[in-house]
Design an enzyme around this catalytic site. Structure first.
Site, PDB file in Angstrom:
ATOM      1  N   VAL A  88      36.557  23.222  42.203  1.00 26.52           N
ATOM      2  CA  VAL A  88      35.241  23.847  42.372  1.00 26.52           C
ATOM      3  C   VAL A  88      35.136  25.131  41.557  1.00 26.52           C
ATOM      4  O   VAL A  88      36.146  25.703  41.139  1.00 26.52           O
ATOM      5  CB  VAL A  88      34.939  24.156  43.864  1.00 26.52           C
ATOM      6  CG1 VAL A  88      34.872  22.872  44.676  1.00 26.52           C
ATOM      7  CG2 VAL A  88      35.972  25.110  44.444  1.00 26.52           C
ATOM      8  N   GLU A  89      33.896  25.565  41.349  1.00 27.56           N
ATOM      9  CA  GLU A  89      33.651  26.813  40.621  1.00 27.56           C
ATOM     10  C   GLU A  89      33.360  27.976  41.557  1.00 27.56           C
ATOM     11  O   GLU A  89      33.589  29.129  41.210  1.00 27.56           O
ATOM     12  CB  GLU A  89      32.452  26.638  39.677  1.00 27.56           C
ATOM     13  CG  GLU A  89      32.638  25.591  38.595  1.00 27.56           C
ATOM     14  CD  GLU A  89      31.371  25.389  37.782  1.00 27.56           C
ATOM     15  OE1 GLU A  89      30.318  25.974  38.145  1.00 27.56           O
ATOM     16  OE2 GLU A  89      31.421  24.646  36.785  1.00 27.56           O
TER      17      GLU A  89
END
Length: 371
Positions: A88-89
């Site tokens: 994920v970012e």
């Protein structure tokens, strides 16, 4: 189209994926310094019509229910923190029960946040607690020794003001507040007129024969949040506005059953204040905090985040985890707050996160274990 969804008797909003431009600056309480979702960007989807009522033709109701015979996939115990981090970012963190309990920081939080920032992850902090404004929460983070930018903080007090702005709530209408200072500050930043709040905490009603309580007929919305100064005066005043003022909105910042005022025990949450008005008005409120996706849509558009690249981290199944699931995000439950392992694994619990772990500092130990 906006969807009103009922989850465990709570009404939540799924707002359209629309652009929410500009950023908020809260150095002073000035409506010129804050930008909320443009009313024109959502006008026609949700609006305030000439009768000062929510345009029900633009709203669609649906009931979230598990399909008959559908299988609930149990949450996995987090074993590889690096794999989740790399997938994920952005990490969205709840605050109470995840970052702190009351005024006490949970062990290992500073090191965990530092680790995630070193990996280039965006961090956002979302809380259903409406007692403080974003600026005030920034000071709390600072007091606890955490370096968190005000732009990374989103409280349900802000969500209430942003929602009213997004539906083009008339500036000549007033808002009655059952809640604390955080809501008042955010409403003022958005340029709204309000009454109530903490100053009504000391007001009493003298119930004598023939007594008639007056109320402001120009109140177009009642906003209810957590309120340590909750009393019968506020219940009656809010009830009169909702029941007698044509088209008066009933908004809840959240419906959390309990909250962490101290680290010693759980305390009755904002849901208890909202429940009193539900009982007296026989109306369900529009909830703008978690698990409503209003804030999720706002955050995704503000930061340009793809929702599948977000991991929601929280300690509550019915707010935090549903918030992430409703928004299409990965979800991680921590057992450092409201939810215990036995609650998660109860056969009657149908809300299962992707992963669970004891607390967010497990990112550190699980990382070390894989080296």
């Amino acid at each position: 189209m906006v969807v009103i969804t009922r989850l465990s008797s709570s009404t939540v909003i799924s707002s359209p994926a629309t652009s929410f431009p500009a950023k908020l600056t809260t150095n002073r309480i000035s409506s010129s310094q804050v930008s909320f979702p443009s009313s024109s960007s959502v006008r026609g989807r949700v609006g305030w019509n000439s009768s000062n009522r929510m345009d029900t033709k633009t709203m669609k109701k649906s009931v979230v229910a598990k399909a008959a015979g559908s299988e609930v996939v149990p949450a996995q115990k987090l074993a590889d923190a690096d794999a989740l981090i790399d997938s994920v970012e952005t990490f969205i963190f709840d605050c109470d029960g995840v970052i702190w309990k009351g005024d006490s920081l949970i062990e290992g939080v500073p090191e965990t946040l530092e680790l995630l920032r070193s990996k280039g992850k965006r961090l956002v902090f979302v809380t259903n607690n409406s007692t403080k404004s974003r600026k005030q929460y920034g000071k709390k983070f600072e007091t606890l020794g955490l370096s968190v930018n005000e732009e990374e903080i989103f409280a349900s007090s802000f969500a209430a003001a942003a929602y009213l702005q997004s539906i083009d709530f008339p500036k000549d209408k007033k808002i009655y507040v059952i809640g604390e200072e955080g809501i008042l500050i955010e409403l003022e930043l958005a340029g709204f007129s309000y009454l109530g709040g903490p100053e009504d905490g000391g007001k009493k009603i003298e119930l004598k024969p023939g007594f008639y309580m007056e109320h402001d007929e120009n109140v177009g919305a009642v906003v209810v949040g957590f309120d340590r100064y909750f009393n019968y005066y506020k219940v009656q005043y809010g009830t009169l506005c909702i029941r007698e003022n044509p088209g008066c909105l009933f908004l809840a910042t959240n419906r959390d059953a309990v909250t962490h005022l101290t680290d010693a025990q759980e305390w009755a949450g904002g849901g208890s204040m909202v429940g009193a008005l539900v009982g007296s008005t026989q109306r369900e409120p529009t909830t703008v905090g978690k698990p409503s996706t209003f804030m999720m849509d706002y955050l995704a558009n503000k930061f340009g985040i793809t929702k599948s690249q977000i991991c929601m981290v929280g300690d509550r199944l019915d707010t935090d985890i549903l918030f992430g699931q409703n928004g299409g995000c990965k979800t991680l439950l921590v057992l450092s707050g409201v939810t215990s392992l036995s609650m998660l694994q109860n056969p009657n619990n149908s809300i299962q996160p992707d992963f669970y772990t004891n607390q967010i500092s497990d990112f550190l130990s699980l990382k070390a274990a894989t080296v």
